[in-house]
Design a protein around this motif. Structure first.
Motif, PDB file in Angstrom:
ATOM      1  N   GLU A   1      -0.553  16.700   3.617  1.00 17.39           N
ATOM      2  CA  GLU A   1       0.093  15.722   2.759  1.00 17.39           C
ATOM      3  C   GLU A   1      -0.374  14.302   3.067  1.00 17.39           C
ATOM      4  O   GLU A   1      -0.469  13.462   2.180  1.00 17.39           O
ATOM      5  CB  GLU A   1       1.614  15.801   2.920  1.00 17.39           C
ATOM      6  CG  GLU A   1       2.232  17.081   2.370  1.00 17.39           C
ATOM      7  CD  GLU A   1       3.702  17.192   2.699  1.00 17.39           C
ATOM      8  OE1 GLU A   1       4.360  18.087   2.139  1.00 17.39           O
ATOM      9  OE2 GLU A   1       4.195  16.390   3.513  1.00 17.39           O
ATOM     10  N   ARG A   2      -0.645  14.023   4.333  1.00 20.09           N
ATOM     11  CA  ARG A   2      -1.012  12.673   4.743  1.00 20.09           C
ATOM     12  C   ARG A   2      -2.516  12.437   4.761  1.00 20.09           C
ATOM     13  O   ARG A   2      -2.975  11.386   5.209  1.00 20.09           O
ATOM     14  CB  ARG A   2      -0.448  12.401   6.146  1.00 20.09           C
ATOM     15  CG  ARG A   2       1.064  12.249   6.192  1.00 20.09           C
ATOM     16  CD  ARG A   2       1.542  12.176   7.631  1.00 20.09           C
ATOM     17  NE  ARG A   2       0.904  11.088   8.358  1.00 20.09           N
ATOM     18  CZ  ARG A   2       1.454   9.899   8.555  1.00 20.09           C
ATOM     19  NH1 ARG A   2       2.635   9.635   8.051  1.00 20.09           N
ATOM     20  NH2 ARG A   2       0.831   8.969   9.227  1.00 20.09           N
ATOM     21  N   ALA A   3      -3.307  13.388   4.268  1.00 12.65           N
ATOM     22  CA  ALA A   3      -4.764  13.290   4.373  1.00 12.65           C
ATOM     23  C   ALA A   3      -5.286  12.010   3.726  1.00 12.65           C
ATOM     24  O   ALA A   3      -6.065  11.259   4.324  1.00 12.65           O
ATOM     25  CB  ALA A   3      -5.423  14.517   3.749  1.00 12.65           C
TER      26      ALA A   3
ATOM     27  N   PHE B   1      -3.616   9.336   2.999  1.00 15.49           N
ATOM     28  CA  PHE B   1      -3.036   8.180   3.676  1.00 15.49           C
ATOM     29  C   PHE B   1      -3.840   7.847   4.940  1.00 15.49           C
ATOM     30  O   PHE B   1      -4.180   6.686   5.183  1.00 15.49           O
ATOM     31  CB  PHE B   1      -1.583   8.477   4.026  1.00 15.49           C
ATOM     32  CG  PHE B   1      -0.945   7.461   4.937  1.00 15.49           C
ATOM     33  CD1 PHE B   1      -0.582   6.223   4.463  1.00 15.49           C
ATOM     34  CD2 PHE B   1      -0.713   7.751   6.273  1.00 15.49           C
ATOM     35  CE1 PHE B   1       0.014   5.284   5.295  1.00 15.49           C
ATOM     36  CE2 PHE B   1      -0.119   6.825   7.108  1.00 15.49           C
ATOM     37  CZ  PHE B   1       0.244   5.587   6.624  1.00 15.49           C
ATOM     38  N   GLU B   2      -4.150   8.868   5.734  1.00 15.20           N
ATOM     39  CA  GLU B   2      -4.932   8.647   6.947  1.00 15.20           C
ATOM     40  C   GLU B   2      -6.325   8.142   6.608  1.00 15.20           C
ATOM     41  O   GLU B   2      -6.887   7.304   7.313  1.00 15.20           O
ATOM     42  CB  GLU B   2      -5.023   9.946   7.754  1.00 15.20           C
ATOM     43  CG  GLU B   2      -3.684  10.453   8.283  1.00 15.20           C
ATOM     44  CD  GLU B   2      -3.093   9.535   9.336  1.00 15.20           C
ATOM     45  OE1 GLU B   2      -3.798   8.619   9.797  1.00 15.20           O
ATOM     46  OE2 GLU B   2      -1.921   9.726   9.703  1.00 15.20           O
ATOM     47  N   ALA B   3      -6.906   8.657   5.508  1.00 14.05           N
ATOM     48  CA  ALA B   3      -8.233   8.195   5.088  1.00 14.05           C
ATOM     49  C   ALA B   3      -8.195   6.713   4.735  1.00 14.05           C
ATOM     50  O   ALA B   3      -9.089   5.939   5.112  1.00 14.05           O
ATOM     51  CB  ALA B   3      -8.727   9.022   3.899  1.00 14.05           C
ATOM     52  N   GLY B   4      -7.157   6.296   4.016  1.00 15.56           N
ATOM     53  CA  GLY B   4      -7.030   4.894   3.647  1.00 15.56           C
ATOM     54  C   GLY B   4      -6.869   3.984   4.853  1.00 15.56           C
ATOM     55  O   GLY B   4      -7.459   2.898   4.915  1.00 15.56           O
ATOM     56  N   LYS B   5      -6.074   4.435   5.834  1.00 16.97           N
ATOM     57  CA  LYS B   5      -5.879   3.629   7.047  1.00 16.97           C
ATOM     58  C   LYS B   5      -7.183   3.515   7.837  1.00 16.97           C
ATOM     59  O   LYS B   5      -7.528   2.449   8.350  1.00 16.97           O
ATOM     60  CB  LYS B   5      -4.798   4.257   7.923  1.00 16.97           C
ATOM     61  CG  LYS B   5      -3.438   4.385   7.257  1.00 16.97           C
ATOM     62  CD  LYS B   5      -2.824   3.030   6.959  1.00 16.97           C
ATOM     63  CE  LYS B   5      -2.071   2.492   8.147  1.00 16.97           C
ATOM     64  NZ  LYS B   5      -1.315   1.252   7.809  1.00 16.97           N
ATOM     65  N   ALA B   6      -7.922   4.639   7.925  1.00 16.89           N
ATOM     66  CA  ALA B   6      -9.185   4.622   8.664  1.00 16.89           C
ATOM     67  C   ALA B   6     -10.210   3.729   7.975  1.00 16.89           C
ATOM     68  O   ALA B   6     -10.930   2.956   8.633  1.00 16.89           O
ATOM     69  CB  ALA B   6      -9.725   6.049   8.798  1.00 16.89           C
TER      70      ALA B   6
ATOM     71  N   SER C   1      -2.771   3.665   0.833  1.00 14.98           N
ATOM     72  CA  SER C   1      -2.176   3.738   2.171  1.00 14.98           C
ATOM     73  C   SER C   1      -1.177   2.603   2.389  1.00 14.98           C
ATOM     74  O   SER C   1      -0.142   2.787   3.038  1.00 14.98           O
ATOM     75  CB  SER C   1      -3.277   3.681   3.235  1.00 14.98           C
ATOM     76  OG  SER C   1      -3.944   2.428   3.237  1.00 14.98           O
ATOM     77  N   LYS C   2      -1.457   1.427   1.811  1.00 15.34           N
ATOM     78  CA  LYS C   2      -0.518   0.304   1.929  1.00 15.34           C
ATOM     79  C   LYS C   2       0.772   0.592   1.164  1.00 15.34           C
ATOM     80  O   LYS C   2       1.870   0.250   1.623  1.00 15.34           O
ATOM     81  CB  LYS C   2      -1.171  -0.976   1.409  1.00 15.34           C
ATOM     82  CG  LYS C   2      -2.338  -1.466   2.253  1.00 15.34           C
ATOM     83  CD  LYS C   2      -2.927  -2.733   1.673  1.00 15.34           C
ATOM     84  CE  LYS C   2      -4.101  -3.232   2.533  1.00 15.34           C
ATOM     85  NZ  LYS C   2      -4.707  -4.460   1.950  1.00 15.34           N
TER      86      LYS C   2
ATOM     87  N   ILE D   1      10.439  12.277   1.066  1.00 11.21           N
ATOM     88  CA  ILE D   1       9.370  12.790   0.221  1.00 11.21           C
ATOM     89  C   ILE D   1       8.334  11.686   0.051  1.00 11.21           C
ATOM     90  O   ILE D   1       8.644  10.615  -0.483  1.00 11.21           O
ATOM     91  CB  ILE D   1       9.906  13.232  -1.158  1.00 11.21           C
ATOM     92  CG1 ILE D   1      11.013  14.263  -0.996  1.00 11.21           C
ATOM     93  CG2 ILE D   1       8.784  13.780  -2.013  1.00 11.21           C
ATOM     94  CD1 ILE D   1      10.572  15.555  -0.338  1.00 11.21           C
ATOM     95  N   LEU D   2       7.113  11.937   0.490  1.00 12.15           N
ATOM     96  CA  LEU D   2       6.057  10.937   0.415  1.00 12.15           C
ATOM     97  C   LEU D   2       4.932  11.406  -0.503  1.00 12.15           C
ATOM     98  O   LEU D   2       4.784  12.604  -0.751  1.00 12.15           O
ATOM     99  CB  LEU D   2       5.496  10.662   1.817  1.00 12.15           C
ATOM    100  CG  LEU D   2       6.424   9.963   2.802  1.00 12.15           C
ATOM    101  CD1 LEU D   2       5.749   9.824   4.156  1.00 12.15           C
ATOM    102  CD2 LEU D   2       6.836   8.594   2.275  1.00 12.15           C
ATOM    103  N   PRO D   3       4.138  10.479  -1.020  1.00 11.82           N
ATOM    104  CA  PRO D   3       3.004  10.870  -1.869  1.00 11.82           C
ATOM    105  C   PRO D   3       2.023  11.749  -1.104  1.00 11.82           C
ATOM    106  O   PRO D   3       1.853  11.609   0.109  1.00 11.82           O
ATOM    107  CB  PRO D   3       2.362   9.521  -2.227  1.00 11.82           C
ATOM    108  CG  PRO D   3       3.445   8.512  -2.052  1.00 11.82           C
ATOM    109  CD  PRO D   3       4.289   9.018  -0.916  1.00 11.82           C
ATOM    110  N   THR D   4       1.388  12.662  -1.838  1.00 13.10           N
ATOM    111  CA  THR D   4       0.402  13.559  -1.234  1.00 13.10           C
ATOM    112  C   THR D   4      -1.003  13.310  -1.763  1.00 13.10           C
ATOM    113  O   THR D   4      -1.951  13.950  -1.309  1.00 13.10           O
ATOM    114  CB  THR D   4       0.773  15.024  -1.501  1.00 13.10           C
ATOM    115  OG1 THR D   4       0.840  15.253  -2.909  1.00 13.10           O
ATOM    116  CG2 THR D   4       2.103  15.371  -0.858  1.00 13.10           C
ATOM    117  N   SER D   5      -1.145  12.413  -2.728  1.00 15.21           N
ATOM    118  CA  SER D   5      -2.476  12.090  -3.237  1.00 15.21           C
ATOM    119  C   SER D   5      -2.495  10.655  -3.747  1.00 15.21           C
ATOM    120  O   SER D   5      -1.457  10.080  -4.089  1.00 15.21           O
ATOM    121  CB  SER D   5      -2.880  13.040  -4.375  1.00 15.21           C
ATOM    122  OG  SER D   5      -2.195  12.725  -5.570  1.00 15.21           O
TER     123      SER D   5
END
Length: 309
Positions: free
Chosen positions: A62-64, A66-71, A110-111, A138-142
């Motif tokens: 689900e956070r894939a 989000f983690e990509a955006g932060k990286a 990600s922001k 519940i958080l966004p997954t895409s």
């Protein structure tokens, strides 16, 4: 005297006997409709450790984005690409096969997720797991799900997301549901002109003789009126009715970059160089992307050096 049977007849008789069904298969038994017995296999329930592992892995999926955006944000801000590439755009294209726009969407997404988490956590007093998220949150997954939220102020994004979750029955909403919620929030504001200063728009002529030759050009909104906008194009400013504008829906970072490009093109155009140069500048003024290619950037720099000299 009776003659003994021929061997050929005996063989024929043997063949006929082979075709006779066995005694245990009666005429009523049809192989096509025969009953097949299937033995049920019992599937063991997940043990407690397996349940924890499943939830942990699901959260990672689900956070894939989000983690990509932060990286990507850290790679960009720390310029960790500088040893191999001159620009962050070229690095992302070569290393990840990401377009510049997709990278911006991931970073912006990600922001927005951070805004949603902060907005939800401030109204809920729940313990957080190791991923920094409430167990019931519940958080966004895409990235597609959060893209419509870029049109709202950061303070409005958590509320809009929560409304979308409720409309989705407590599940992760689709991008369409989020878009509909955002549209309703914008309509409630009752602002006839929804364009914003700095927004990048395309000129749509629609039989307007005053805009002849400007169809397809992009411009930067620098003044918002009741039913029109003053837009800066590659060759100057124009006041354009709302029916002749179409937003590119660029992200804020893309709008800022286009503002810089517009100012650079306008400075070169205002210097009064020959017609061939103006044709090149006009072609840049009709780009449908938020960046210059490497060759376009080189040519524009050459022209900027020319007008300085």
């Amino acid at each position: 005297m009776t003659k003994p049977p021929r061997k050929r007849n005996k063989a024929t008789s043997a063949t006929s006997s082979d075709d006779t069904p066995p005694d245990n298969l009666t005429q009523e038994e049809n192989p096509v409709t025969a009953t097949i017995t299937v033995t049920a296999v019992e599937i063991p329930e997940l043990i407690e450790q397996e349940i924890r592992d499943r939830l942990h892995l699901e959260r990672k999926v689900e956070r894939a984005f989000f983690e990509a955006g932060k990286a990507l944000t850290e790679l960009r801000d720390r310029r960790l690409y500088r040893s191999t590439h001159q620009t962050f755009e070229e690095y992302c294209r070569d290393r990840f096969s990401y377009t510049y726009r997709h990278v911006n969407y991931l970073i912006a997404g990600s922001k927005i997720v951070d805004n949603i988490k902060m907005g939800t956590n401030s109204s809920q007093n729940e313990s957080q797991d190791e991923m920094g998220t409430n167990s019931s949150q519940i958080l966004p997954t895409s990235e597609v799900q959060v893209r419509p939220l870029t049109k709202l102020e950061p303070s409005q994004q958590p509320e809009a997301w929560q409304q979308a979750v409720e409309e989705a029955g407590g599940k992760v909403p689709s991008g369409r549901i989020v878009k509909d919620v955002v549209q309703r929030i914008m309509e409630r504001a009752k602002i006839p002109n929804t364009y914003q200063i700095g927004e990048v728009c395309q000129i749509v002529v629609k039989d307007n003789p005053e805009l002849r030759g400007k169809g397809g050009c992009w411009g930067i909104v620098n003044q918002v009126n009741d039913f029109s906008c003053t837009v800066k194009l590659w060759d100057g400013g124009y006041t354009v009715g709302l029916q002749h504008l179409k937003s590119y829906n660029y992200l804020p970072a893309e709008c800022e970059q286009m503002q810089v490009i517009c100012d650079r093109i306008n400075r070169v155009y205002s210097s009064g160089l020959e017609e061939s140069v103006q044709k090149f500048l006009e072609s840049l003024g009709k780009l449908n992307r938020a960046y210059l290619t490497g060759l376009e950037e080189k040519l524009l720099k050459v022209l900027e050096l020319e007008i300085r000299d």
